[in-house]
Write a protein that holds these residues in place. Structure first.
Motif, short mmCIF file in Angstrom:
data_model
loop_
_atom_site.label_atom_id
_atom_site.label_comp_id
_atom_site.label_asym_id
_atom_site.label_seq_id
_atom_site.Cartn_x
_atom_site.Cartn_y
_atom_site.Cartn_z
N GLU A 39 0.84 -1.20 0.00
CA GLU A 39 0.00 0.00 0.00
C GLU A 39 0.87 1.24 0.00
O GLU A 39 1.78 1.37 0.82
N LYS A 40 0.60 2.13 -0.93
CA LYS A 40 1.26 3.43 -0.92
C LYS A 40 0.34 4.41 -0.22
O LYS A 40 -0.50 4.03 0.58
N THR A 41 0.46 5.69 -0.53
CA THR A 41 -0.38 6.69 0.14
C THR A 41 -1.84 6.56 -0.28
O THR A 41 -2.15 6.06 -1.36
N LEU A 42 -2.72 6.99 0.58
CA LEU A 42 -4.14 7.15 0.25
C LEU A 42 -4.81 5.86 -0.23
O LEU A 42 -5.68 5.89 -1.09
N GLY A 43 -4.39 4.71 0.33
CA GLY A 43 -5.06 3.45 0.04
C GLY A 43 -4.71 2.82 -1.29
O GLY A 43 -5.33 1.81 -1.69
N GLN A 44 -3.73 3.36 -2.00
CA GLN A 44 -3.38 2.83 -3.32
C GLN A 44 -2.56 1.54 -3.19
O GLN A 44 -1.55 1.51 -2.49
N LEU A 45 -2.99 0.48 -3.88
CA LEU A 45 -2.29 -0.81 -3.84
C LEU A 45 -1.54 -1.05 -5.15
O LEU A 45 -2.09 -0.88 -6.24
N PHE A 46 -0.27 -1.46 -5.02
CA PHE A 46 0.60 -1.72 -6.16
C PHE A 46 1.23 -3.11 -6.04
O PHE A 46 1.44 -3.61 -4.93
N CYS A 47 1.58 -3.71 -7.16
CA CYS A 47 2.37 -4.95 -7.16
C CYS A 47 3.78 -4.63 -6.65
O CYS A 47 4.34 -3.59 -6.98
N ASP A 48 4.34 -5.54 -5.85
CA ASP A 48 5.73 -5.38 -5.43
C ASP A 48 6.66 -5.50 -6.62
O ASP A 48 7.68 -4.83 -6.72
N ASP A 49 6.31 -6.40 -7.54
CA ASP A 49 7.19 -6.72 -8.66
C ASP A 49 6.74 -6.04 -9.94
O ASP A 49 7.23 -4.96 -10.27
N SER A 50 5.80 -6.62 -10.66
CA SER A 50 5.47 -6.11 -11.98
C SER A 50 3.99 -6.19 -12.28
O SER A 50 3.29 -7.13 -11.87
N ALA A 51 3.50 -5.20 -13.05
CA ALA A 51 2.11 -5.19 -13.51
C ALA A 51 1.80 -6.40 -14.37
O ALA A 51 0.65 -6.84 -14.49
N LYS A 52 2.84 -6.96 -14.99
CA LYS A 52 2.65 -8.15 -15.83
C LYS A 52 2.06 -9.31 -15.04
O LYS A 52 1.43 -10.19 -15.62
N GLN A 53 2.27 -9.30 -13.73
CA GLN A 53 1.71 -10.36 -12.90
C GLN A 53 0.18 -10.32 -12.89
O GLN A 53 -0.48 -11.36 -12.86
N ILE A 54 -0.38 -9.12 -12.91
CA ILE A 54 -1.84 -8.98 -12.95
C ILE A 54 -2.36 -9.47 -14.30
O ILE A 54 -3.37 -10.18 -14.37
N ARG B 48 -0.92 -11.66 -16.24
CA ARG B 48 -0.76 -13.12 -16.25
C ARG B 48 -1.84 -13.80 -15.43
O ARG B 48 -2.39 -14.83 -15.83
N MET B 49 -2.20 -13.23 -14.29
CA MET B 49 -3.27 -13.79 -13.47
C MET B 49 -4.56 -13.87 -14.27
O MET B 49 -5.27 -14.89 -14.26
N LEU B 50 -4.89 -12.79 -14.98
CA LEU B 50 -6.13 -12.74 -15.75
C LEU B 50 -6.11 -13.69 -16.93
O LEU B 50 -7.10 -14.39 -17.19
N THR B 51 -5.00 -13.74 -17.66
CA THR B 51 -4.94 -14.65 -18.81
C THR B 51 -4.94 -16.11 -18.36
O THR B 51 -5.56 -16.96 -19.00
N ASP B 52 -4.29 -16.41 -17.24
CA ASP B 52 -4.32 -17.77 -16.69
C ASP B 52 -5.75 -18.15 -16.28
O ASP B 52 -6.22 -19.27 -16.54
N ASP B 53 -6.43 -17.21 -15.63
CA ASP B 53 -7.81 -17.47 -15.19
C ASP B 53 -8.74 -17.64 -16.40
O ASP B 53 -9.66 -18.47 -16.36
N MET B 54 -8.52 -16.85 -17.45
CA MET B 54 -9.33 -17.00 -18.66
C MET B 54 -9.13 -18.38 -19.28
O MET B 54 -10.10 -19.06 -19.64
N ARG B 55 -7.88 -18.78 -19.37
CA ARG B 55 -7.56 -20.09 -19.95
C ARG B 55 -8.21 -21.20 -19.13
O ARG B 55 -8.83 -22.13 -19.69
N ALA B 56 -8.10 -21.10 -17.81
CA ALA B 56 -8.69 -22.12 -16.94
C ALA B 56 -10.21 -22.16 -17.06
O ALA B 56 -10.83 -23.22 -16.88
N ALA B 57 -10.81 -21.01 -17.37
CA ALA B 57 -12.26 -20.93 -17.51
C ALA B 57 -12.73 -21.30 -18.92
O ALA B 57 -13.94 -21.30 -19.19
N GLY B 58 -11.79 -21.58 -19.82
CA GLY B 58 -12.14 -21.99 -21.16
C GLY B 58 -12.35 -20.87 -22.15
O GLY B 58 -12.78 -21.10 -23.29
#
Length: 417
Positions: free
Chosen positions: A97-112, A114-124
């Protein structure tokens, strides 16, 4: 050639589109996602300096603009920021968490992404990149969509998740608005939002030596005087006494074109051409009292030097020059000290415009929410046609709010399509 048949066709592989695809696929719907880009989630990838400010802990309907900002309430309450954080946690993505409630990845936006594309693939859900829409028409109770590769898709539900006009170099267009109009839906006025503001030539000449200077500031439209108050830990804003337009307390940056920084991006969504903005560049600090005290302690001190102990030196020098104040503290009267106070903490300036869609983070306005069902995001007059994310007339503040709208609206449509 016979068209491919799917239950759900989603146009746009951004935050909202991919979220919708995951939810629809998990419900057992056959889903195809098409996007003219070569990679999915490009806006996610570049956001937050490459770390993606993926939500805000303080998200609520009050953080959004539009002709009816309350429209967002249903989706935001049914799929909250905390629900998305749980998904991020399950994916093993570390965040902070940065200022004012903002949440960021520690590493890379690419992780978000990848999470979505993996979930899409798993959902068909099937993802087709480098493919755009050539035309859409009604076909019975559903739609037939012609694609740029010459193929056609027949679908029961068509989800429009192509965003707005912001950042055209990434391929952003007004296609969602054109399609809405094709089916008789109203589109509200659109314009750049969360965007730097620009000065006219004369004012730029006065402030050119300030380029690169940053201050913590309170900024409001001039009819809403700045205040240093902040409404909550998660909010940079306080309510405006007139017109419901808030003031924002965040960082502000002088540029070669005018003003930027979070406070300016925030107020740009409320500002209109021809209006002035009011700035407090040392909020909570009594400049007059500080200079008066410095005068009593050492009247031989130069005025700009004393002011430079309160605000950045270059700003102090510029303010003194702009107000025609020079010499030693002992040589200036109380009226002049009050004038310097006002020049810092009640500076009213009229921007001439903004930097436009080229640098705007989002588009204000879009498909009229009066035409959509707030529970499902479907066009009430066109069964099976859905609009989600930035394409809709729901625009969030800076700080993760627009991503949360994408997740929430995408989730809502995914439950119904």
């Amino acid at each position: 050639m016979k068209p491919q048949t799917v239950d759900v066709l989603i146009v746009g592989a951004g935050a909202a589109g991919m979220m919708c695809a995951v939810e629809a696929g998990r419900r057992g719907r056959s889903v195809r996602v098409v996007d003219h880009a070569r990679s999915p989630g490009e806006k996610i990838r570049i956001s937050g300096g490459g770390r993606c400010n993926f939500t805000n802990l303080g998200t609520g309907p009050g953080n959004f603009l539009g002709e009816n900002p309350r429209f967002a309430t249903s989706a935001l309450r049914r799929f909250t920021q905390h629900d998305f954080v749980k998904r991020v946690d399950r994916a093993g993505i570390a965040w902070h968490e940065k200022t004012l409630g903002q949440l960021f990845c520690d590493d890379s936006a690419k992780q978000i992404v990848r999470m979505l594309t993996d979930d899409m693939r798993a959902a068909g859900a099937v993802l087709s990149l480098g493919v755009s829409v050539a035309g859409v028409q009604r076909a019975g109770a559903g739609f037939e969509v012609a694609l740029s590769d010459g193929s056609r898709v027949a679908c029961a539900s068509l989800i429009v998740a192509t965003g707005g006009k912001s950042i055209p170099k990434m391929g952003a267009t007004g296609w969602a608005y054109d399609l809405a109009r094709q089916f008789g839906l109203r589109v509200t006025e659109t314009r750049p939002a969360l965007v730097p503001l620009t000065f006219e030539t004369g004012l730029l000449e006065q402030t050119k030596d300030l380029a690169g200077v940053a201050v913590e500031a309170v900024v409001g439209v001039a009819d809403a005087p700045p205040t240093s108050a902040s409404s909550s830990h998660h909010s940079p804003a306080s309510s405006s006494p007139k017109g419901g337009r808030p003031t924002f307390k965040e960082a502000m940056l002088f540029t070669h074109r005018g003003l930027s920084g979070p406070a300016i991006l925030q107020i740009s969504s409320y500002w209109r051409e021809g209006e002035a903005i009011a700035l407090s560049m040392a909020p909570g600090t009594d400049i007059h009292a500080g200079l008066k005290s410095a005068k009593e302690e050492n009247g031989k001190q130069m005025v700009h030097t004393a002011l430079g102990h309160i605000v950045p030196r270059r700003l102090a020098e510029n303010v003194c020059a702009r107000e025609g104040v020079r010499g030693k503290l002992a040589e200036v009267g109380d009226k002049t000290l009050r004038r310097l106070d006002a020049a810092v903490n009640a500076w009213t300036v009229k921007p001439v415009g903004s930097e436009g869609y080229r640098t705007a983070e989002v588009t204000l306005g879009g498909v009229d929410t009066a035409a959509l069902d707030q529970q499902t995001m479907m066009a009430t007059a066109v069964p099976g046609l859905f609009f989600i994310g930035e394409a809709v007339d729901v625009t969030g503040w800076l700080g993760g709010y627009n991503f949360q709208w994408a997740w929430s609206s995408g989730w809502a449509a995914g439950q119904a399509c």
